[in-house]
Design a protein around this motif. Structure first.
Motif, mmCIF file in Angstrom:
data_model
loop_
_atom_site.group_PDB
_atom_site.id
_atom_site.type_symbol
_atom_site.label_atom_id
_atom_site.label_comp_id
_atom_site.label_asym_id
_atom_site.label_seq_id
_atom_site.Cartn_x
_atom_site.Cartn_y
_atom_site.Cartn_z
ATOM 1 N N LEU A 1 15.990 7.499 5.787
ATOM 2 C CA LEU A 1 14.893 6.542 5.681
ATOM 3 C C LEU A 1 14.816 5.986 4.264
ATOM 4 N N PRO A 2 14.492 4.707 4.131
ATOM 5 C CA PRO A 2 14.420 4.127 2.787
ATOM 6 C C PRO A 2 13.176 4.598 2.028
ATOM 7 N N ILE A 3 13.319 4.732 0.727
ATOM 8 C CA ILE A 3 12.182 5.042 -0.151
ATOM 9 C C ILE A 3 11.527 3.710 -0.492
ATOM 10 N N LYS A 4 10.211 3.626 -0.284
ATOM 11 C CA LYS A 4 9.508 2.349 -0.425
ATOM 12 C C LYS A 4 8.811 2.164 -1.768
ATOM 13 N N PHE A 5 9.108 3.018 -2.716
ATOM 14 C CA PHE A 5 8.506 2.867 -4.040
ATOM 15 C C PHE A 5 9.554 3.199 -5.087
ATOM 16 N N GLN A 6 9.254 2.832 -6.314
ATOM 17 C CA GLN A 6 10.199 3.063 -7.400
ATOM 18 C C GLN A 6 9.445 3.604 -8.608
ATOM 19 N N GLY A 7 10.033 4.596 -9.247
ATOM 20 C CA GLY A 7 9.478 5.092 -10.498
ATOM 21 C C GLY A 7 9.858 4.146 -11.629
ATOM 22 N N VAL A 8 8.902 3.761 -12.443
ATOM 23 C CA VAL A 8 9.192 2.805 -13.513
ATOM 24 C C VAL A 8 9.179 3.431 -14.900
ATOM 25 N N SER A 9 8.830 4.713 -14.986
ATOM 26 C CA SER A 9 8.836 5.383 -16.282
ATOM 27 C C SER A 9 10.261 5.807 -16.632
ATOM 28 N N ASP A 10 10.436 6.243 -17.861
ATOM 29 C CA ASP A 10 11.738 6.735 -18.308
ATOM 30 C C ASP A 10 11.986 8.089 -17.660
ATOM 31 N N MET B 1 0.839 -1.166 0.000
ATOM 32 C CA MET B 1 0.000 0.000 0.000
ATOM 33 C C MET B 1 0.897 1.245 0.000
ATOM 34 N N LEU B 2 0.529 2.199 -0.804
ATOM 35 C CA LEU B 2 1.259 3.456 -0.921
ATOM 36 C C LEU B 2 0.541 4.514 -0.086
ATOM 37 N N ARG B 3 1.283 5.175 0.794
ATOM 38 C CA ARG B 3 0.705 6.213 1.652
ATOM 39 C C ARG B 3 1.147 7.576 1.128
ATOM 40 N N ILE B 4 0.183 8.364 0.639
ATOM 41 C CA ILE B 4 0.461 9.669 0.033
ATOM 42 C C ILE B 4 -0.234 10.751 0.856
ATOM 43 N N LEU B 5 0.502 11.774 1.193
ATOM 44 C CA LEU B 5 -0.074 12.937 1.863
ATOM 45 C C LEU B 5 -0.259 14.017 0.810
ATOM 46 N N VAL B 6 -1.494 14.424 0.573
ATOM 47 C CA VAL B 6 -1.812 15.454 -0.415
ATOM 48 C C VAL B 6 -2.168 16.741 0.324
ATOM 49 N N ALA B 7 -1.518 17.815 -0.061
ATOM 50 C CA ALA B 7 -1.775 19.117 0.547
ATOM 51 C C ALA B 7 -1.638 20.185 -0.527
ATOM 52 N N ASN B 8 -2.298 21.299 -0.338
ATOM 53 C CA ASN B 8 -2.211 22.367 -1.330
ATOM 54 C C ASN B 8 -2.576 23.716 -0.732
ATOM 55 N N ASP B 9 -2.332 24.739 -1.512
ATOM 56 C CA ASP B 9 -2.703 26.124 -1.203
ATOM 57 C C ASP B 9 -2.031 26.674 0.053
ATOM 58 N N TYR B 10 -0.706 26.558 0.104
ATOM 59 C CA TYR B 10 0.034 27.150 1.220
ATOM 60 C C TYR B 10 0.323 28.624 1.002
ATOM 61 N N HIS B 11 0.495 29.021 -0.219
ATOM 62 C CA HIS B 11 0.760 30.421 -0.554
ATOM 63 C C HIS B 11 1.923 30.979 0.264
ATOM 64 N N LEU B 12 3.018 30.222 0.306
ATOM 65 C CA LEU B 12 4.195 30.674 1.042
ATOM 66 C C LEU B 12 4.658 32.016 0.492
ATOM 67 N N GLY B 13 4.927 32.936 1.388
ATOM 68 C CA GLY B 13 5.317 34.286 1.003
ATOM 69 C C GLY B 13 4.168 35.275 1.015
ATOM 70 N N TYR B 14 2.949 34.806 1.262
ATOM 71 C CA TYR B 14 1.791 35.704 1.318
ATOM 72 C C TYR B 14 1.949 36.661 2.492
ATOM 73 N N MET B 15 1.701 37.919 2.263
ATOM 74 C CA MET B 15 1.805 38.985 3.271
ATOM 75 C C MET B 15 3.178 38.974 3.937
ATOM 76 N N LYS B 16 4.212 38.819 3.115
ATOM 77 C CA LYS B 16 5.572 38.678 3.636
ATOM 78 C C LYS B 16 6.080 39.906 4.396
ATOM 79 N N LYS B 17 5.436 41.039 4.247
ATOM 80 C CA LYS B 17 5.874 42.241 4.963
ATOM 81 C C LYS B 17 5.065 42.508 6.225
ATOM 82 N N ASP B 18 4.097 41.670 6.509
ATOM 83 C CA ASP B 18 3.286 41.827 7.708
ATOM 84 C C ASP B 18 3.948 41.078 8.864
ATOM 85 N N GLU B 19 4.193 41.772 9.965
ATOM 86 C CA GLU B 19 4.918 41.178 11.093
ATOM 87 C C GLU B 19 4.146 40.047 11.762
ATOM 88 N N ILE B 20 2.832 40.063 11.686
ATOM 89 C CA ILE B 20 2.020 39.032 12.342
ATOM 90 C C ILE B 20 1.741 37.856 11.408
#
Length: 124
Positions: free
Chosen positions: A76-85, A1-20
């Motif tokens: 830590l070991p990688i438990k999967f392998q890419g099989v494409s070129d 079984m492959l365990r994948i963590l899917v996450a999105n929309d972090y917008h790193l750098g948003y409001m980078k000049k705001d101290e809070i």
């Protein structure tokens, strides 16, 4: 079984000049990386808008790289392998994904897809 963590929309750098609010997105991103490491997922898929801009600032890139190094570089070991070129799908100067490079110690691979905010082809 492959365990994948899917996450999105972090917008790193948003409001980078705001101290809070400038660190809010980085704290959330660090929590998800820590969660992935704790739950021993096979890889993390970032599904878009990792960055708020398509050309993030140097400080945004540095903070992002620091978090990724903290949670992704280990023996830590990688438990999967890419099989494409890999020379076709990862056309970089190494010709393969970095987690299979013997010069890197990637224990938690991260794949990312750009969103509309961090699309390298244009500016939002």
């Amino acid at each position: 079984m492959l365990r994948i963590l899917v996450a999105n929309d972090y917008h790193l750098g948003y409001m980078k000049k705001d101290e809070i609010w400038s660190f809010d997105s980085f704290e959330a991103f660090e929590k998800i990386c820590a969660f992935g490491k704790q739950k021993e997922v096979d890889f993390v898929l970032l599904g878009g808008d990792l960055f708020h801009e398509n050309k993030p600032s140097c400080s945004t890139l540095a903070k992002t790289i620091e978090i990724l190094c903290r949670y992704c570089l280990n023996d830590l070991p990688i438990k999967f392998q890419g099989v494409s070129d890999q020379t076709v799908n990862f056309p970089n100067r190494f010709g393969r994904v970095n987690y299979e490079d013997p010069h890197f110690n990637v224990g938690l691979p991260v794949f990312t897809i750009h969103g509309n905010h961090d699309d390298p082809a244009g500016v939002v």
